[in-house]
Structures are given as C-alpha cells and as structure tokens.
Design a protein around this motif. Sequence first.
Motif, PDB file in Angstrom:
ATOM      1  N   LYS A  75       5.099   8.074 -15.797  1.00 20.99           N
ATOM      2  CA  LYS A  75       6.018   9.068 -15.992  1.00 20.99           C
ATOM      3  C   LYS A  75       7.389   9.539 -14.961  1.00 20.99           C
ATOM      4  CE  LYS A  75       2.439  11.637 -18.173  1.00 20.99           C
ATOM      5  NZ  LYS A  75       0.992  12.170 -17.636  1.00 20.99           N
ATOM      6  N   THR A  76       7.159   8.450 -13.916  1.00 22.13           N
ATOM      7  CA  THR A  76       8.441   8.403 -12.876  1.00 22.13           C
ATOM      8  C   THR A  76       9.014   7.180 -12.550  1.00 22.13           C
ATOM      9  OG1 THR A  76       6.673   8.269 -11.170  1.00 22.13           O
ATOM     10  CG2 THR A  76       7.423  10.573 -11.711  1.00 22.13           C
ATOM     11  N   PHE A  77       8.503   6.350 -11.865  1.00 17.26           N
ATOM     12  CA  PHE A  77       9.117   5.170 -11.509  1.00 17.26           C
ATOM     13  C   PHE A  77       8.810   4.226 -12.608  1.00 17.26           C
ATOM     14  CE2 PHE A  77       8.450   5.775  -6.761  1.00 17.26           C
ATOM     15  CZ  PHE A  77       9.475   6.713  -6.852  1.00 17.26           C
ATOM     16  N   GLY A  78       7.871   4.074 -13.404  1.00 21.67           N
ATOM     17  CA  GLY A  78       7.234   3.050 -14.035  1.00 21.67           C
ATOM     18  C   GLY A  78       8.022   2.609 -15.081  1.00 21.67           C
ATOM     19  N   THR A  79       8.035   1.183 -15.285  1.00 22.48           N
ATOM     20  CA  THR A  79       8.417   0.518 -16.636  1.00 22.48           C
ATOM     21  C   THR A  79       7.404  -0.480 -16.925  1.00 22.48           C
ATOM     22  OG1 THR A  79       9.602  -1.161 -15.260  1.00 22.48           O
ATOM     23  CG2 THR A  79      10.793   0.731 -15.838  1.00 22.48           C
ATOM     24  N   ASP A  80       7.354  -0.741 -18.171  1.00 28.40           N
ATOM     25  CA  ASP A  80       6.166  -1.861 -18.704  1.00 28.40           C
ATOM     26  C   ASP A  80       6.442  -3.013 -18.058  1.00 28.40           C
ATOM     27  OD1 ASP A  80       5.488   0.211 -20.206  1.00 28.40           O
ATOM     28  OD2 ASP A  80       6.415  -0.480 -22.069  1.00 28.40           O
ATOM     29  N   LEU A  81       7.717  -3.286 -17.593  1.00 26.75           N
ATOM     30  CA  LEU A  81       7.935  -4.674 -16.936  1.00 26.75           C
ATOM     31  C   LEU A  81       7.018  -4.628 -15.371  1.00 26.75           C
ATOM     32  CD1 LEU A  81      11.623  -5.758 -17.321  1.00 26.75           C
ATOM     33  CD2 LEU A  81       9.505  -6.863 -17.874  1.00 26.75           C
ATOM     34  N   ALA A  82       7.101  -3.689 -14.898  1.00 27.97           N
ATOM     35  CA  ALA A  82       6.577  -3.293 -13.755  1.00 27.97           C
ATOM     36  C   ALA A  82       4.991  -4.116 -13.382  1.00 27.97           C
ATOM     37  CB  ALA A  82       6.358  -1.971 -13.050  1.00 27.97           C
ATOM     38  N   GLY A  83       4.230  -3.734 -14.524  1.00 21.61           N
ATOM     39  CA  GLY A  83       3.012  -4.444 -14.455  1.00 21.61           C
ATOM     40  C   GLY A  83       2.933  -5.873 -14.801  1.00 21.61           C
ATOM     41  N   GLY A  97      17.212  15.475  -6.359  1.00 21.45           N
ATOM     42  CA  GLY A  97      16.684  14.820  -7.342  1.00 21.45           C
ATOM     43  C   GLY A  97      16.083  13.577  -7.030  1.00 21.45           C
ATOM     44  N   ILE A  98      16.735  12.471  -6.247  1.00 23.33           N
ATOM     45  CA  ILE A  98      16.141  11.462  -5.757  1.00 23.33           C
ATOM     46  C   ILE A  98      14.858  11.828  -4.825  1.00 23.33           C
ATOM     47  CG2 ILE A  98      16.175   9.466  -4.064  1.00 23.33           C
ATOM     48  CD1 ILE A  98      19.497   9.486  -5.219  1.00 23.33           C
ATOM     49  N   PHE A  99      15.143  12.758  -4.073  1.00 24.34           N
ATOM     50  CA  PHE A  99      13.754  13.096  -3.213  1.00 24.34           C
ATOM     51  C   PHE A  99      12.607  13.691  -3.850  1.00 24.34           C
ATOM     52  CE2 PHE A  99      11.791  16.141  -0.300  1.00 24.34           C
ATOM     53  CZ  PHE A  99      11.137  15.143   0.713  1.00 24.34           C
ATOM     54  N   ASP A 100      12.977  14.592  -5.028  1.00 27.09           N
ATOM     55  CA  ASP A 100      11.946  15.051  -5.948  1.00 27.09           C
ATOM     56  C   ASP A 100      11.217  14.145  -6.385  1.00 27.09           C
ATOM     57  OD1 ASP A 100      12.788  17.660  -4.521  1.00 27.09           O
ATOM     58  OD2 ASP A 100      13.945  18.382  -6.484  1.00 27.09           O
ATOM     59  N   THR A 101      11.986  13.187  -7.107  1.00 28.35           N
ATOM     60  CA  THR A 101      11.143  12.317  -8.175  1.00 28.35           C
ATOM     61  C   THR A 101      10.214  11.316  -7.013  1.00 28.35           C
ATOM     62  OG1 THR A 101      13.321  12.009  -9.390  1.00 28.35           O
ATOM     63  CG2 THR A 101      11.812  10.202  -9.526  1.00 28.35           C
ATOM     64  N   VAL A 102      10.782  11.143  -5.841  1.00 32.03           N
ATOM     65  CA  VAL A 102       9.735  10.338  -4.901  1.00 32.03           C
ATOM     66  C   VAL A 102       8.536  11.124  -4.709  1.00 32.03           C
ATOM     67  CG1 VAL A 102       9.679   9.269  -2.637  1.00 32.03           C
ATOM     68  CG2 VAL A 102      11.774   8.871  -4.247  1.00 32.03           C
ATOM     69  N   CYS A 103       8.985  12.416  -4.314  1.00 30.50           N
ATOM     70  CA  CYS A 103       7.597  13.299  -3.967  1.00 30.50           C
ATOM     71  C   CYS A 103       6.812  13.371  -5.365  1.00 30.50           C
ATOM     72  CB  CYS A 103       8.431  14.678  -3.714  1.00 30.50           C
ATOM     73  SG  CYS A 103       8.984  14.663  -2.094  1.00 30.50           S
ATOM     74  N   VAL A 104       7.230  13.408  -6.422  1.00 30.75           N
ATOM     75  CA  VAL A 104       6.395  13.709  -7.440  1.00 30.75           C
ATOM     76  C   VAL A 104       5.597  12.288  -7.817  1.00 30.75           C
ATOM     77  CG1 VAL A 104       6.286  13.682 -10.142  1.00 30.75           C
ATOM     78  CG2 VAL A 104       7.763  15.311  -8.920  1.00 30.75           C
ATOM     79  N   ALA A 105       6.101  11.118  -7.369  1.00 32.49           N
ATOM     80  CA  ALA A 105       5.569   9.949  -7.575  1.00 32.49           C
ATOM     81  C   ALA A 105       4.485   9.559  -6.515  1.00 32.49           C
ATOM     82  CB  ALA A 105       6.459   8.801  -7.534  1.00 32.49           C
ATOM     83  N   PHE A 106       4.817  10.193  -5.200  1.00 38.97           N
ATOM     84  CA  PHE A 106       3.885  10.108  -4.189  1.00 38.97           C
ATOM     85  C   PHE A 106       2.536  10.949  -4.287  1.00 38.97           C
ATOM     86  CE2 PHE A 106       6.179   7.868  -0.463  1.00 38.97           C
ATOM     87  CZ  PHE A 106       6.722   7.009  -1.371  1.00 38.97           C
TER      88      PHE A 106
END
Lengths: 347, 347, 347
Positions: free
Chosen positions: A165-173, A284-293
Amino acid sequence: MWIKNAWYVAAWASEISEDAILARTYLGTPVILYRTGEGEAVALEDRCCHRHAPLSKGRLEGSDVRCMYHGLKFAPTGECIEIPGEARVPKQMKVQTFPLVEKDKLLWIWLGDAALADAGEIVDLPYLDSPDWRYTEGFIHYDANYQLIADNLLDFTHLAYVHEKTFGTDLAGQLRPEVEITAFGIRINHVWNNDTPPPMIRMAGGFSGMIDRWNLCDWHVRGNILLMEAGSMQPGMGGHTSDRAGAIEFRHVSIQTPETENTANYFFVHSHNFALDDDQISDGIFDTVCVAFEEDRDIIGAQQRIIDLDPSRPMIAAPFDGPLIHIRNKIDKIIEQEQASGRIAAE
Amino acid sequence: MWIKNAWYVAAWASEISEDAILARTYLGTPVILYRTGEGEAVALEDRCCHRHAPLSKGRLEGSDVRCMYHGLKFAPTGECIEIPGEARVPKQMKVQTFPLVEKDKLLWIWLGDAALADAGEIVDLPYLDSPDWRYTEGFIHYDANYQLIADNLLDFTHLAYVHEKTFGTDLAGQLRPEVEITAFGIRINHVWNNDTPPPMIRMAGGFSGMIDRWNLCDWHVRGNILLMEAGSMQPGMGGHTSDRAGAIEFRHVSIQTPETENTANYFFVHSHNFALDDDQISDGIFDTVCVAFEEDRDIIGAQQRIIDLDPSRPMIAAPFDGPLIHIRNKIDKIIEQEQASGRIAAE
Amino acid sequence: MWIKNAWYVAAWASEISEDAILARTYLGTPVILYRTGEGEAVALEDRCCHRHAPLSKGRLEGSDVRCMYHGLKFAPTGECIEIPGEARVPKQMKVQTFPLVEKDKLLWIWLGDAALADAGEIVDLPYLDSPDWRYTEGFIHYDANYQLIADNLLDFTHLAYVHEKTFGTDLAGQLRPEVEITAFGIRINHVWNNDTPPPMIRMAGGFSGMIDRWNLCDWHVRGNILLMEAGSMQPGMGGHTSDRAGAIEFRHVSIQTPETENTANYFFVHSHNFALDDDQISDGIFDTVCVAFEEDRDIIGAQQRIIDLDPSRPMIAAPFDGPLIHIRNKIDKIIEQEQASGRIAAE
C-alpha cells in the motif's frame, strides 16, 4: 551478539543540549548524553560508580553531572570531582565514558575498546549537513533484534508484500539487483529502465511519460548502516550512470543501533534534492516513509515473536537471500575475531 | 538472600481481623494472616497442602479457615480438621504455620526454624503503644531488594539530594555522624548544635532563634529495623544528652521485610510527642514523610533497574559508606552461618 | 509436558472459513487454520519456512496462503508453490502441516508423528451434530497448565465450594462416585437417588417432587476430554439404568488443548435434549455454565500462581484424589513411552 568495535549512531545531534540529559541504552549498556557548557557532546555510562544509581536522574551543573542520590559530581571525563563532605576523592571513583563524535548532524558512539576508536572511520553522510538536501530526522524503536531489521533492508523483494500500500510495486518482488561484495559490506543496485513513474515521482519530477529509476544501496556492516541513492529521470539518457541531468533524487539513510538482544534503536532519513521549499511535498515524503516503516515494524515484530517460540528452528534460504546471509556471516566472523582478540571491553 | 531466623514485621495489628484474610508474601513465602474468634493473630502458609490452592481465597469459619477449592478446613495450628465426605483426616494433612507475635501494635513473624523463635528477642517499641506519642501507621511496597532500602537509611548524606525539596538541608550532605558498632547492629548519631530550625520545627516547638538538633539512629540487623530518636531544643542546654527540657521529639521507625529478591514490604512511623491534639500538624508530619519516602522509592527503584542490567558490576565505596558496608557484611555472615547450621527451614 | 500422539481439539468448525486465517498455538506450536476453496480445513505451522514470519499475517489466495513478508506462496500441503521472481522453487521449501479432521462440529488436530494419526481414534460426539440436542459452542482461555484443569474436572467435590453460588450443593462435597478404570482413561459415575431437584431442573423437567439424578463422566486421557451424561427423572423408575422415560438430559463436553506449559485452550458445551425451542432456557443454561467456569478459572489461575512460587513443593493427596492421580500417572507413563519410542516429532 553484536560487533563491539564500531561506531554506532547514538542520537541525532539535535536531541541533546546543555539543559537536559538524554538516556538511551546501546549494546546493553545504559548511557547518558548531554552537552558541556562549551557545547561538546558527552557520553557517560548511566550508572554512578558509587551505588549504581542512574545518572539520568542526576543534575547538570555546567559541564558536569551530579548524581542526585548521594551528590557525587562527575566531570565529562567521567572523573568524580566532588564527594560532598569529603576533602579528597578516591582515584578509582570514575564513571565509564565512551568516545562520542558529532558528525553530519548525528552523534556516533563507540562502545568497544576505546583505544581502537578512530573517528576517521565514521562513514561520510555530507548530504545530512547540506543546503541542497532536505529531510526530517527520523527515529523509531524496535522490539526486535537488529539483524532482523538488517535482513529486511538487504532484500527489497519485501516491498511488493509488506509495502503493497506504500512503496510496493509488483515488479519489486520480481526484479533482482546487481550485488557486489565490498570492503565495507555489500553494494546492491536496483535499476528499472523505462518504467511507469509512481504518482509522487511523476508529480515531483514533472514527468509525463516513462522514466528510468535506480536504487543504489551501500550496506556498511559496522554500524548497520544503509545508504541508498534513489533517483528518477527521463529514459534513454543513461540513468544513474549519466550526469543525471533533470533527475530528482533521494538520499536514504537507515541505521540500527542494537539496544538489547531483542530491541533496537533505528535512525533514518529520506532526504530529497527537489521541492526544497515545498513543505507539503517534504512532509508527504516523510509521512510515507513513516507509514512504510510501521509496516516493517509490524511484520518484523511478529517475526521476532515466532522466532522466540523456538529459536533453534532453522530457516530455509530463498535464492535472493545472498546479501543478508553474506552480512550475517560477516557479522559472525567479526564478532568471533573480536572475542578472540579480547579487545572488546569499553575500558 | 536474607536472614531466615529473625522476627520480621508482617503487618500492623490493625490490618487483620476475625472477618477477613490478609495475604502477603515474606521471604518468598506466601502467608495469610487473620484473627481467631478469641482475637489471636494467626499466620498460615497461603497454600493448601492438598492441591496448593491459596487459602487467601478461602473462608474464615470461626477460628478456622476453609479452603474454597475442595473444602478442607484447617485449624489455627495448621492441622486439617475436616475433609468433606471423609470420616478421618490423614495426619500429614497440615498447612505450614509460622510463629506470630503481636507487640507494640505490630505483628512479628518468624519464617525460619521455629525452634529458635524467642519472642523475648523482639525489639521494644513502647512509644507505638503510648498516649504520649502520636503517629499514623505507614506502609509502602517497594520494587527493590530490601538491602537497597537499608543502604538508604544507613546513610543520611542522601537527604541533601534525594530530599532537597522535603527533608534535605545542604548540611546533611556535609556532616558526618558518630558511628558505633553494636551487638544489635550499628548506632549512628547525627548532632547539629546551634543550627537554624527548619520552618516546621520552629513553628511546632515555638523556637525563635537557633536550636540544637539530633538524629540518633539504631539499626537492628535482624529484621532490618531503624529506630531513630530525633529532637530539637534551645541551644546550649546539653541537647540530647540533657534531660531534654522544652525539647520537641520524634520517634521514627522504618522496617523492611523482604517479599521476594527484588521486592519488599516497608512499615514506618514518624511519631511525635508534641501537638498531640493538633490534627493538622500530625497529618502534616505524616504527609511530609510520605512525600519524602516516594522520593526514596523513585531513586531506589531506578537504582535496582540499573543493577539488574548487570548485577556483576562492582560498586565503589565512598568514605561515608562504612555503616552500610558493615551491615551488608553482617547480613552475609549471618546467612552463611545459618546455611552452615542447616537450621533455616520453617518446620 | 504433554502427550504428543493424540487428537486434540483445535477449534470449533464454525471458527474457520475460506476468508480468514485463525491463529492458535497448540503444544507450544503456532498454527494457522483456514479452509480451502473446496471447504476443506487445513492446518499449517504459523511460521514461514523462509524467514519465520507468521503466516497468520499472510493472505489467502484461493486454497493457498501467501506469506506477506517476501511473497512465498504455500499450498495446503505445505509445499511452496511460488517464490516471486524465481522460476523454480527449492524442494525443501515447505511449511509444516498437521493432520486436521473435521468431525462432530469440531476440528481435531494431531501434533505428533503424522504416521501414527488414525482418524478412527477420534472420540465420537454425535450429539454435537444432532437435531435432538441443543447447545452453544463454548471456548475459554486459561492461564494455567492443562493438568490443573483436568484435576478440577476429575473431582466434583469442588462443586460445593468453588461453585457454591452456581452448581454447588452441600451433597457434592460429601458423595463419592463409582470409579472404574477404563482403556480410554476413567469412568466416574455420580448418582443421587430421591434428591431435591435444583430450581432450574424442577422448572425445565416439570418435576413436582423428589427426583433421581445422575452425572456419568467418561474421561479420555488422550486429548483431555470429559464426556458427561447428566440427567434427572421421576424417582423409583430405575434412573439412568432404565430407558429414562420422562427424563431431561444433558450431554456435557469439556476439552483442554495445551497451549504452552502454563496456558490452555478450553472447549466446552452443555447440550440439552429438552426445551429445544426455548431460547431463554437454552441461553440460561449456557450462561450458568459460563459463570461457573469463571469460578473455576479464578481458583485454578490462583492455584497456578501459588505453584509457580515453588513448583518443588509436594502436594498431599486427599482420599478422593484417586481419579486425578490415576490420570496424571497415565499421562506421565504415555509421555515416557513416547519419548522412549522417539516417535513424537510432527514430521
């Protein structure tokens, strides 16, 4: 188990002052951090040598700290310089100190043999102290062993699942990075050419079509330090190997300092070299990283609890586990060497 | 580790009745206290001998207690006197009892070899049962080993730091008491002649100028008992060695009963022989002591947590640590003797 | 310590579905339960074989479950059938599975040597799947070793004390049941002839005078299963040995599945064959049982805490402890045999 002779991040430089004591535990050792009247950062064991009361309940008096149990006063050198009611102080009355270096907005502590501490070996992070890069200082606490966090950072296949829901893309896997063993640890380069930009990247970089992207990771085994260059630019112009004209870039830092066997302190930034005056994008960048972390912390904490049920159970390696296995083996080897050398005590 | 063959304070006599069971743990042993129909205080192990259900969940039936798991009834002697549905009770069906003596408003329990229990050895505290002295019964629970509390009471230099807002004066950290090793433990006398009276003392004693003050402490190693005489009077009249005419006095009692290795029960009073009808002064004295004791509990609890991180670390003695080291050594020696004698079991 | 080679109740069949994963721990092993697209119940270890992330944080994809750390997908057989980005999957990439049987509305799991698992040995509970019996599915969690719960169910003298406000009658503490050692464990029959009916029984059965009552208990040592027939009818007609004409009856089931050494899962029903359409009576029966089971949980939890203070202390048997001692000895003997055979591992 952890490497003793290494520079670990203790705190953000902004976390300490002349007015208050910061208490934290590193490698099982309780430590206080504060600044002297001259602004110099000091690290003392959070244990009065007299009756083991914590100095973190003490009082700063100029550059010194007074234990508020029986009033013994200690200089930044750790030496006891006053025992109330006594004309002289026994020489052995001394609190443990630790080498502490302020560099690139971070405080770096050395818990091992102080004679081996060479500040020149601290990794350079110049973008943390540069007007060209903007970031928010990040810190989280983990209820997990630091190596589980390192594993996570050494393998980006998890982006597709933990961070769908945050950083992921199907490609990453699917994609496999280029991996290179280095003197400091390992280099892991992910490059996606001619890929669709994620929404935030499209907006921030003004990209209308496909882009070339890169995530270039250097993992430093001493200190558990991930330095990542991430960038995006128009495709077909050479990508990260070019002069990166028109690229938008990030410098990511993730550093774990073991607290106890099953807890860790975690410092991070996700700095950017664009939209430097745009609070909304920066936040927004920081908040996204925090959610992902938080997503990472959730799965890693759960993983730790399963491991704790039966730590003897073996894990089965996946083909992409090479980097994390290499780093784990390297840590084991360094710990073994340290123990054989006997040069691991703080004093 | 603790001395087994000693009288420890179990409770205030007022805490128990014929109507309710009081459950507390002493030296790691769970115990119930209650009164028989004749008002006699009884101590039984809080463990039914049958299936180890706690008798504290049981029911008082006259002088007896019935386990409310399977209904076995026990006399104050510990003997099982009824098993529901059975005509006879096996002889070995017996709950552990402990010698318990009511004296000077306190209940004193003996957890060691009962054959060695001599009520004549219980320390006298007649002012706890006298119309000339007024006090409130004090009790607090500690998350710390009892010896850390004893250390605190055996060294008043901490008054200047831990209690800077309550009891403390700058002098407290400077002055050194007279110390005398005694048969019962140690005597520590603090005397301040021609000193400024603290506000409460000035008011309560009607002093207009300087005063002579004294704190005369007797520490009893068996039972962890501090008895302190504290007083103030006009200067130049002989102080505590005189007939104390016009003096206002306190009798302080502080007693620690180990609960587990890292917890303790703590009983205390700060009785006074003046303003006996003045609720405000009397309550004010008690409230001040309670605030100060919270200050102690805070630093000692923190000290315990630091020690727990690495109990093997040595402490470095200050010159004024003589009394507490003497008492710690004495406790160690008695424990060693007890273990060599083998006479430490409750029955 | 527990028997490994036995069918234990894992869950009510209604607790699992194709849409969600149920996570529970049995005999110290974390397990997930779910249904395949065909509705078949599956039990996998709640530990991805790769990095030990819990599969309970995973995602059901049809009949398979995907670990949401690195995306490995597992079939109901435990086999890894996909590693993202990899063309082939190493053979050893496999999650532990456990035999799981759905029978009589319950799911039965086998944690021991799978080669020994014979579904034909699962005890029959046909009244759990019959229109003639009505019940609510019961489940509670215990902070106590499963054997302390078994002890409780193997000795009804506690009814008079633990349940004096619910199930208890004075007689319960007095009467002794008929006891018969059986192949499956033990049979314990309580019969009260010509007794006063408790209020609920009088109402539900329409009894105006005295009644004959029975509680016929079969305890199965493998699985910790109590099956009890309870009934009431007009006196003098032969009671439970007759055709039970006009009787009202209950079928009670109590099953403990050890979770860890000091915790347990507990499944129960108290089904009845009368007032089948009367929600108020049916709910009243269930609520009464729940209140009584809280009474048990309270005393057994307290008992566990007392035992934990000193597990080495011996218990002293009462004359009516025969059944529970027999079952404890039988469990010990089976565990000893299992360990000697070496056939206890799940795979």
